[in-house]
Motif scaffolding. Structure first.
Motif, PDB file in Angstrom:
ATOM      1  N   ASN A 127     -10.022  44.312  -4.680  1.00 12.93           N
ATOM      2  CA  ASN A 127     -11.091  44.751  -5.353  1.00 12.93           C
ATOM      3  C   ASN A 127     -11.165  44.740  -6.712  1.00 12.93           C
ATOM      4  N   ARG A 128     -12.514  44.557  -7.187  1.00 10.69           N
ATOM      5  CA  ARG A 128     -12.741  44.385  -8.411  1.00 10.69           C
ATOM      6  C   ARG A 128     -13.729  45.793  -8.923  1.00 10.69           C
ATOM      7  N   THR A 129     -13.502  46.092 -10.264  1.00 11.10           N
ATOM      8  CA  THR A 129     -14.536  47.150 -10.637  1.00 11.10           C
ATOM      9  C   THR A 129     -15.964  46.215 -11.221  1.00 11.10           C
ATOM     10  N   LEU A 130     -16.879  47.247 -11.336  1.00 17.66           N
ATOM     11  CA  LEU A 130     -17.947  46.534 -11.837  1.00 17.66           C
ATOM     12  C   LEU A 130     -18.276  45.961 -13.010  1.00 17.66           C
ATOM     13  N   LYS A 131     -17.239  46.647 -13.898  1.00 20.33           N
ATOM     14  CA  LYS A 131     -17.112  46.241 -15.286  1.00 20.33           C
ATOM     15  C   LYS A 131     -16.597  45.007 -15.470  1.00 20.33           C
ATOM     16  N   GLN A 132     -15.749  44.519 -14.574  1.00 18.53           N
ATOM     17  CA  GLN A 132     -14.893  43.201 -14.371  1.00 18.53           C
ATOM     18  C   GLN A 132     -15.658  42.057 -13.926  1.00 18.53           C
ATOM     19  N   ILE A 133     -16.655  42.537 -12.906  1.00 11.06           N
ATOM     20  CA  ILE A 133     -17.600  41.481 -12.191  1.00 11.06           C
ATOM     21  C   ILE A 133     -18.994  41.219 -13.015  1.00 11.06           C
ATOM     22  N   LEU A 134     -19.398  42.382 -13.664  1.00 13.74           N
ATOM     23  CA  LEU A 134     -20.673  42.076 -14.324  1.00 13.74           C
ATOM     24  C   LEU A 134     -20.541  41.107 -15.384  1.00 13.74           C
ATOM     25  N   ASN A 171     -19.309  40.859  -4.167  1.00 16.33           N
ATOM     26  CA  ASN A 171     -18.562  41.974  -4.409  1.00 16.33           C
ATOM     27  C   ASN A 171     -19.233  43.090  -5.311  1.00 16.33           C
ATOM     28  N   ILE A 172     -20.143  42.834  -6.022  1.00 12.85           N
ATOM     29  CA  ILE A 172     -20.869  43.959  -6.749  1.00 12.85           C
ATOM     30  C   ILE A 172     -21.740  44.948  -5.508  1.00 12.85           C
ATOM     31  N   LEU A 173     -22.276  44.044  -4.705  1.00 16.65           N
ATOM     32  CA  LEU A 173     -22.965  44.812  -3.582  1.00 16.65           C
ATOM     33  C   LEU A 173     -22.035  45.526  -2.701  1.00 16.65           C
ATOM     34  N   VAL A 192     -29.569  42.407  -7.520  1.00 18.85           N
ATOM     35  CA  VAL A 192     -28.030  43.467  -7.247  1.00 18.85           C
ATOM     36  C   VAL A 192     -27.987  44.190  -8.349  1.00 18.85           C
ATOM     37  N   LEU A 193     -28.553  43.547  -9.659  1.00 16.23           N
ATOM     38  CA  LEU A 193     -28.267  44.567 -10.908  1.00 16.23           C
ATOM     39  C   LEU A 193     -29.061  45.776 -10.868  1.00 16.23           C
ATOM     40  N   SER A 194     -30.341  45.723 -10.129  1.00 14.51           N
ATOM     41  CA  SER A 194     -31.214  46.596 -10.163  1.00 14.51           C
ATOM     42  C   SER A 194     -30.381  47.826  -9.000  1.00 14.51           C
ATOM     43  N   VAL A 208     -28.478  48.880 -13.344  1.00 11.54           N
ATOM     44  CA  VAL A 208     -27.942  48.250 -14.534  1.00 11.54           C
ATOM     45  C   VAL A 208     -29.308  47.899 -15.192  1.00 11.54           C
ATOM     46  N   THR A 209     -29.400  48.444 -16.360  1.00  8.32           N
ATOM     47  CA  THR A 209     -30.797  48.446 -17.007  1.00  8.32           C
ATOM     48  C   THR A 209     -30.800  47.275 -18.144  1.00  8.32           C
ATOM     49  N   ASP A 210     -29.584  46.977 -18.468  1.00  2.04           N
ATOM     50  CA  ASP A 210     -29.109  46.029 -19.568  1.00  2.04           C
ATOM     51  C   ASP A 210     -28.112  45.203 -19.167  1.00  2.04           C
ATOM     52  N   PRO A 211     -28.266  43.943 -18.641  1.00  2.15           N
ATOM     53  CA  PRO A 211     -27.270  43.184 -17.997  1.00  2.15           C
ATOM     54  C   PRO A 211     -26.169  42.807 -19.110  1.00  2.15           C
TER      55      PRO A 211
END
Length: 124
Positions: A3-10, A49-51, A113-115, A119-122
């Motif tokens: 599992n990865r965190t959102l900060k790692q995947i973004l 993964n983000i999903l 996905v970002l929505s 996430v407002t600023d990718p």
């Protein structure tokens, strides 16, 4: 798969989004094909993964429709990129247009996905 965190995947998702815009703005070039392939290999699973992270965080099922769409759209880009790389000079403009349309569709998947991740600023 760990599992990865959102900060790692973004960052990967943001890089893929940047590539989508770059290819759209700059037009097609066979030099982009390898780069596009390499990014898709990482970006599509990262978006899925983000999903998964969103689903776990919200306690809801994974958005299977969007996950499937991302997988199909990435495969479509890969096939169209291969077609473009092999296209004759006369067929290249049509292949390029098809590739750009597929990239725009994939870019829309990323935005969805970002929505969902709010996430407002990718770029952050």
């Amino acid at each position: 798969m760990k599992n990865r965190t959102l900060k790692q995947i973004l960052p990967r998702a943001a890089l893929a989004l940047l590539l989508c815009f770059s290819v759209t703005i700059a037009g097609c070039s066979t030099s982009w094909i390898t780069t596009l392939d390499n990014i898709l290999v990482a970006a599509a699973p990262a978006l899925i993964n983000i999903l998964n992270i969103i689903a776990i965080a919200k306690g809801v099922p994974v958005n299977a429709a969007l996950s499937t769409k991302i997988t199909i759209d990435a495969a479509t880009i890969k096939a169209l990129a291969s077609n473009f790389a092999a296209a004759s000079t006369t067929a290249a403009p049509t292949a390029c247009a098809q590739l750009q349309a597929a990239i725009n569709t994939y870019s829309s998947d990323q935005a969805s996905v970002l929505s969902l991740a709010q996430v407002t600023d990718p770029n952050t």
